[in-house]
Design an enzyme around this catalytic site. Sequence first.
Site, PDB file in Angstrom:
ATOM      1  N   ARG A  86     -14.332   2.159   3.566  1.00  0.00           N
ATOM      2  CA  ARG A  86     -13.156   1.388   3.976  1.00  0.00           C
ATOM      3  C   ARG A  86     -11.903   2.251   4.113  1.00  0.00           C
ATOM      4  NH1 ARG A  86     -11.303  -1.634  -0.629  1.00  0.00           N
ATOM      5  NH2 ARG A  86      -9.680  -0.070  -0.830  1.00  0.00           N
ATOM      6  N   ASN A 143       0.833  -1.209   0.000  1.00  0.00           N
ATOM      7  CA  ASN A 143       0.000   0.000   0.000  1.00  0.00           C
ATOM      8  C   ASN A 143       0.864   1.255   0.000  1.00  0.00           C
ATOM      9  OD1 ASN A 143      -2.367  -1.466   0.056  1.00  0.00           O
ATOM     10  ND2 ASN A 143      -2.818  -1.077   2.209  1.00  0.00           N
ATOM     11  N   HIS A 179     -14.793  -4.304  -0.624  1.00  0.00           N
ATOM     12  CA  HIS A 179     -14.659  -3.702  -1.944  1.00  0.00           C
ATOM     13  C   HIS A 179     -15.997  -3.352  -2.592  1.00  0.00           C
ATOM     14  CE1 HIS A 179     -13.330  -3.653  -6.300  1.00  0.00           C
ATOM     15  NE2 HIS A 179     -12.352  -2.970  -5.739  1.00  0.00           N
ATOM     16  N   ARG A 198      -3.909   1.050 -13.564  1.00  0.00           N
ATOM     17  CA  ARG A 198      -2.574   1.295 -13.019  1.00  0.00           C
ATOM     18  C   ARG A 198      -1.904   0.016 -12.505  1.00  0.00           C
ATOM     19  NH1 ARG A 198      -3.346   5.450  -9.182  1.00  0.00           N
ATOM     20  NH2 ARG A 198      -3.065   6.984 -10.826  1.00  0.00           N
ATOM     21  N   TYR A 252     -11.640 -10.374  -2.022  1.00  0.00           N
ATOM     22  CA  TYR A 252     -12.404  -9.138  -1.872  1.00  0.00           C
ATOM     23  C   TYR A 252     -13.871  -9.460  -1.652  1.00  0.00           C
ATOM     24  CZ  TYR A 252      -8.454  -6.829  -4.356  1.00  0.00           C
ATOM     25  OH  TYR A 252      -7.237  -6.365  -4.758  1.00  0.00           O
ATOM     26  N   ARG A 265      -9.260  -5.239 -14.473  1.00  0.00           N
ATOM     27  CA  ARG A 265      -8.139  -6.018 -13.929  1.00  0.00           C
ATOM     28  C   ARG A 265      -8.510  -7.489 -14.046  1.00  0.00           C
ATOM     29  NH1 ARG A 265      -4.714  -2.375 -11.470  1.00  0.00           N
ATOM     30  NH2 ARG A 265      -5.682  -0.562 -10.479  1.00  0.00           N
ATOM     31  N   HIS A 295     -14.047   1.835 -16.022  1.00  0.00           N
ATOM     32  CA  HIS A 295     -14.004   1.148 -14.730  1.00  0.00           C
ATOM     33  C   HIS A 295     -15.302   0.398 -14.433  1.00  0.00           C
ATOM     34  CE1 HIS A 295     -13.553   1.078 -10.180  1.00  0.00           C
ATOM     35  NE2 HIS A 295     -12.381   0.624 -10.580  1.00  0.00           N
TER      36      HIS A 295
END
Length: 698
Positions: A572, A53, A600, A413, A476, A383, A443
């Site tokens: 979160r 992170n 998530h 990213r 997740y 992803r 997204h």
Amino acid sequence: MSKPEQQTNYTNSMYINRDLSWIEFNRRVLEEAQDPTTPLLERIKFLSIVSTNLDEFMSVRVAGIDDQLKAGLTKKDFTGYTPEGLFRRIMKRTGKMVQDQYKAFRELSRALVKEGLIFTACEDLTAAQKKQMDQYFLDRVFPVLTPMAVDQSRPFPLVHNLSLYLAVTLLREGDDPEEEPYFAIVQVPSNLPRFIKVPARSNSLKQEFVLLEDLIREHIQTMFPGYGAVSVDAFRLTRNADLTLNEEGAEDLLEEIEKELKRRRWGSPVRLEVQKGFHPYALDMLKEEFEIGDNVFEIDGPIDLSFLMKLSGALPDFEHLRYPKLEPEYPREFDDTDDFFEVLRRRDVLVYHPFESFDAVSDFIDQAAGDPAVMAIKMTLYRVSGNSMIVNALAKAAEAGKQVTAIVELKARFDEERNIAWARQLEKAGCHVVYGLVGLKTHAKIMLIVRQENDGLRRYVHVGTGNYNDNTAKLYTDIGLFTSQPVIGEDASVLFNEMTGYSAPHDWQAFGVAPTDMKSKLFALIAREAENATAGKPARIIAKMNSLSHQEMVDELYAASRAGVTIDLIVRGVCCLKPGVPGLSDKITVRSIVDRFLEHSRMFYFENGGEPEVWLSSADWMTRNLTRRIELMCPVFDPQLKETLINILRLSLTDNTKARVLMSGGQYVRADIEPAEPLRSQFAAQNIVTWKGRRDAF
């Protein structure tokens, strides 16, 4: 409420700064590593997550602030910070966090020793162990090492972003120790295991490990014959890794991203991590080369603890030190059938990952790929896992002659290279691959299947809060909705047409879509609650997301609170809203849950005067999601499924074990909710199969 675990003084602004809020989030992750009630191998995983992170935060967010400083910007952001003031606070707080992280590492190392798992220094090995490690070094490590000297004829080599290196200061044999030393660096190979299992000592059941950099340090003389090592110290450089794309001027977006990925290697230095006790001459060399200033972190332990994630997974005989293994349930609605379409013609289906299996999504698209009646498959890919069954199914469908369209987001990213590879594989199979719209990231998580049936074409849709990734679906918490609702299907078709072609703004029947109308739709839903509260009608908002940082959205929530709307936010990570401020946000609560699985899912509940509406979404309430991305929020129409989602939200709001509540001063405290009996929302959610849709579940 319990007493604050850590006091944090923010500005007197109405808002909490985004980056400082993120640091508090990573501190909550660190707390899980520090928590003695968390199983030991799970604690070292959380310690690893703190490192990864922080790496991303430094290489993207802090790098951006550093760019502002270099450009001489002094304007305050909406939370009241100048770039200089914010940078100072970030470095101070992350420095303290790193100290606490390594304190936790030393504590966990001692706990591992008690379990027979030991990091051993090379000098502490037995003669037999040392002989075997010497051979390992000669056979596996030495051939791939490259010593790189720095002198007048050999300039400083490129130091890669987030790669581990050894800085070696040397004297030629016979030289005066007072003379200026020679200097070289050696990259610790990232394609070799960071930790090496040492053969056991005789009559011992303990497992010992040597770190790769320690093994190289022990044998450094093999690379510099005729010289003596004065010091061998580990270091790591963090560079600016944010891509700067000229999308408007790019003839081929894929090629432009590939070029930018190469330029990422030369990103400007942001952070230098050095081993404690680093040689002063070597440190001066690095600071001069990188022009890093004071952005140097002295690390009291192994640099980059992300390797602990692999260590935790490499110990098959220590299951007692992990959480009990979760076996996801296959969604019962699909359990007794091989025909997803027949089920979805009758009803919508909701799937809650990781408690319910992502295999249902893979099986759905696999059935569609092999079904002669399916005419077209369209989906977004943001992803994707390394060995994606979904990508294989899309390729199979295209090869079977179906119209297959994949919108692959190349700008995801740190997943850019993988997505480029998937895009090329899909194109080879005959899929229509679209890279999204200029200036926007795609997204949204949506799949559309068009099928020829007896009564005409029918659309089947899957909408998710998380990525089409079977690996992250095990880690997740996310929600997926399968539906054949006509209005959702029609909106899905229009959405794909907008993403792949030219289309005027659309008046959506069901969806809210960013960047065109999601923000205004959310504002309208919030305003409706405020109007209902003013009129004395039931008014409540419950919103669950990863981050909340959009200033206008925060202002709308403040206005609703002043109008009397009860607002419960489950955020979160980053939260720029200050809850509980009299006259501003006294009707708003904010809580964050950090537990075994990464929270998530994005879900939004609006009371609507007693006729609740519930939405699933791919979007957080951040500026980038609402203005610079293609995002989607989709209503859930089925009353039973709405009740399931409300139950999930209720679980989060009653968690008094892993929930932290945000105070108006910016600090988080452990939730203390009546009744006093402990409730851990993620553990309670494992019973989802038995309580799906039940109004009396809680």
